[in-house]
Design a protein around this motif. Structure first.
Motif, PDB file in Angstrom:
ATOM      1  N   VAL A 261       0.859  -1.188   0.000  1.00 52.27           N
ATOM      2  CA  VAL A 261       0.000   0.000   0.000  1.00 52.27           C
ATOM      3  C   VAL A 261       0.891   1.232   0.000  1.00 52.27           C
ATOM      4  O   VAL A 261       2.027   1.192   0.491  1.00 52.27           O
ATOM      5  N   ALA A 262       0.366   2.299  -0.534  1.00 51.11           N
ATOM      6  CA  ALA A 262       1.155   3.528  -0.616  1.00 51.11           C
ATOM      7  C   ALA A 262       0.982   4.389   0.631  1.00 51.11           C
ATOM      8  O   ALA A 262       1.839   5.211   0.945  1.00 51.11           O
ATOM      9  N   GLU A 263      -0.145   4.175   1.337  1.00 53.40           N
ATOM     10  CA  GLU A 263      -0.470   5.062   2.458  1.00 53.40           C
ATOM     11  C   GLU A 263      -0.732   4.273   3.738  1.00 53.40           C
ATOM     12  O   GLU A 263      -1.450   3.267   3.717  1.00 53.40           O
ATOM     13  N   VAL A 264      -0.163   4.748   4.826  1.00 44.44           N
ATOM     14  CA  VAL A 264      -0.404   4.150   6.141  1.00 44.44           C
ATOM     15  C   VAL A 264      -0.887   5.246   7.094  1.00 44.44           C
ATOM     16  O   VAL A 264      -0.334   6.357   7.094  1.00 44.44           O
ATOM     17  N   VAL A 265      -1.917   4.916   7.871  1.00 41.09           N
ATOM     18  CA  VAL A 265      -2.424   5.859   8.876  1.00 41.09           C
ATOM     19  C   VAL A 265      -2.335   5.199  10.247  1.00 41.09           C
ATOM     20  O   VAL A 265      -2.769   4.055  10.418  1.00 41.09           O
ATOM     21  N   VAL A 266      -1.751   5.883  11.214  1.00 43.73           N
ATOM     22  CA  VAL A 266      -1.773   5.417  12.600  1.00 43.73           C
ATOM     23  C   VAL A 266      -2.518   6.490  13.394  1.00 43.73           C
ATOM     24  O   VAL A 266      -2.113   7.662  13.395  1.00 43.73           O
ATOM     25  N   ALA A 267      -3.638   6.103  14.027  1.00 45.45           N
ATOM     26  CA  ALA A 267      -4.512   7.101  14.645  1.00 45.45           C
ATOM     27  C   ALA A 267      -5.192   6.552  15.891  1.00 45.45           C
ATOM     28  O   ALA A 267      -4.988   5.398  16.266  1.00 45.45           O
ATOM     29  N   GLY A 268      -5.993   7.384  16.550  1.00 45.71           N
ATOM     30  CA  GLY A 268      -6.632   7.016  17.815  1.00 45.71           C
ATOM     31  C   GLY A 268      -5.837   7.601  18.967  1.00 45.71           C
ATOM     32  O   GLY A 268      -4.684   8.018  18.790  1.00 45.71           O
ATOM     33  N   MET A 292       0.238  10.416  10.675  1.00 47.86           N
ATOM     34  CA  MET A 292      -0.265  10.352  12.047  1.00 47.86           C
ATOM     35  C   MET A 292      -0.846  11.729  12.340  1.00 47.86           C
ATOM     36  O   MET A 292      -0.129  12.728  12.310  1.00 47.86           O
ATOM     37  N   PRO A 293      -2.151  11.795  12.634  1.00 45.23           N
ATOM     38  CA  PRO A 293      -2.757  13.103  12.900  1.00 45.23           C
ATOM     39  C   PRO A 293      -2.048  13.802  14.068  1.00 45.23           C
ATOM     40  O   PRO A 293      -1.477  13.136  14.927  1.00 45.23           O
ATOM     41  N   PRO A 294      -2.088  15.140  14.099  1.00 42.90           N
ATOM     42  CA  PRO A 294      -1.538  15.847  15.267  1.00 42.90           C
ATOM     43  C   PRO A 294      -2.291  15.418  16.528  1.00 42.90           C
ATOM     44  O   PRO A 294      -3.396  14.898  16.445  1.00 42.90           O
ATOM     45  N   LEU A 295      -1.669  15.651  17.688  1.00 40.28           N
ATOM     46  CA  LEU A 295      -2.199  15.107  18.947  1.00 40.28           C
ATOM     47  C   LEU A 295      -3.688  15.390  19.170  1.00 40.28           C
ATOM     48  O   LEU A 295      -4.429  14.495  19.574  1.00 40.28           O
TER      49      LEU A 295
END
Ligand code: KG4
Ligand code: ZN
Length: 328
Positions: A261-268, A292-295
């Motif tokens: 995959v080209a995109e990885v998201v780590v969130a929560g 990774m979204p800002p805090l």
């Protein structure tokens, strides 16, 4: 241009947001109830629900004012329908439906877990699926594949505790207050994980398990007994954090090897963790682009709900479902 009003009340954050085209935040007002729940050492559902109800009207006014938007300008009201605490969800959905009816606007029910992924699209407005997501929150440690907007497939999850839950329980054992995750993060910064090694959970495939690690910490603390020093506690916090983070990333690493995959998201919420943020970037490396979204977009907020509500397809019924999985 589409303006979405987002409402989030699934747990202990009350939040109202206005988001343009599902990608640009005009306002994202968040009230955390930590002070309310602190003396009880955890979230008290009844108090949480009542506080959401009391605070929503003022937060709504604040959000609309900050965004310089009138109710008439809105195109959609998006509200978390689950997973979460039933009384809290009912407050959010009740208010959202009342407003939508009064304003003659459509309302859509949003999956909170989807919201955590869509937080990444607020951080990076050009981000598009397909993507691989790791959602780590108080109740979830899920690896998901998002094939397209509104379509998620779970490829890995925890057998027992979620990562956030593990952090919260460890924090309690270490004598840290509520909320535990951020306190453990702070304490771990002055610890050395090498001085107090803890086992790193390892199951086959893409499954997680954190309950054994929790027990290991309990026994280590019992062995240290009265002689435990502040430095021991910091070292244990660092060791615990390292085990959880490396375990989370070991499976992300495996999933990345298995699926290009080209995109990885780590969130929560747990994605606010200092070590996880640093190590995730190293583990993903140049195999994919990591977001990774800002805090303030990792922990619960209504902007992510507005984004998921508009971009995730729908409108969908705003039926409260406290135990919702990854389905719409
Ligand atoms: O996503 P979230 O705000 O709420 C849920 O949807 O559950 O996640 C809350 C979880 C809690 O378990 C909290 O302790 C954890 O995220 N958390 C952290 C950090 N900040 C929040 N865990 C570790 N390190 C942090 N900095
Ligand atoms: Zn959450």
């Amino acid at each position: 241009m589409a303006l979405t009003l987002g409402i989030e009340t699934s747990c202990d954050e009350t939040s109202v947001a206005v988001v343009e085209d599902g990608r640009r935040i005009l306002a994202n007002v968040i009230h955390s109830q930590v002070d309310l729940h602190r003396e009880f050492g955890g979230v008290v559902p009844e108090l949480a629900a009542r506080d959401h109800l009391e605070r929503l009207p003022h937060l709504l006014d604040q959000a609309l004012e900050k965004a310089a938007v009138q109710p008439a300008d809105l195109d959609l009201v998006a509200v978390t329908r689950g997973p979460g605490l039933v009384g809290c969800l009912l407050v959010g959905v009740g208010v959202a439906e009342g407003l939508a009816t009064a304003w003659s606007k459509p309302v859509t029910g949003v999956n909170h877990l989807w919201g955590h992924i869509y937080a990444a699209m607020l951080a990076r407005p050009d981000l598009e699926p397909p993507l691989l997501g790791l959602v780590v929150s108080g109740a979830h440690s899920d690896l998901v594949r998002m094939a397209e907007h509104g379509r998620f497939e779970v490829i890995g999850r925890t057998r027992d505790d979620a990562a956030g839950e593990a952090f919260d329980k460890a924090a309690r054992m270490l004598g840290l207050g509520f909320p535990g995750g951020p306190a453990l993060d702070r304490l771990a910064r002055s610890g050395n994980p090498k001085r107090q090694r803890l086992p790193q959970p390892s199951l086959a495939g893409l499954e997680y398990s954190f309950s054994g690690l929790k027990t290991a910490l309990l026994y280590r603390l019992r062995d240290l007994g009265e002689s435990v020093t502040d430095q021991d506690r910091a070292d244990l916090a660092a060791a615990f954090e390292q085990s959880v983070v490396e375990s989370l990333l070991e499976k992300l690493d495996l999933a990345l090897d298995e699926r290009r995959v080209a995109e990885v998201v780590v969130a929560g919420g747990v994605a606010a963790n200092t070590l996880l943020r640093k190590r995730a970037a190293e583990v993903v490396g140049d195999r994919a682009r990591l977001t990774m979204p800002p805090l303030d977009l990792c922990t619960d907020n209504a902007a992510m709900i507005a984004a998921a509500g508009l971009l995730g397809g729908g409108p969908r019924p705003a039926d409260v479902d406290p135990s919702l999985g990854w389905e719409p």
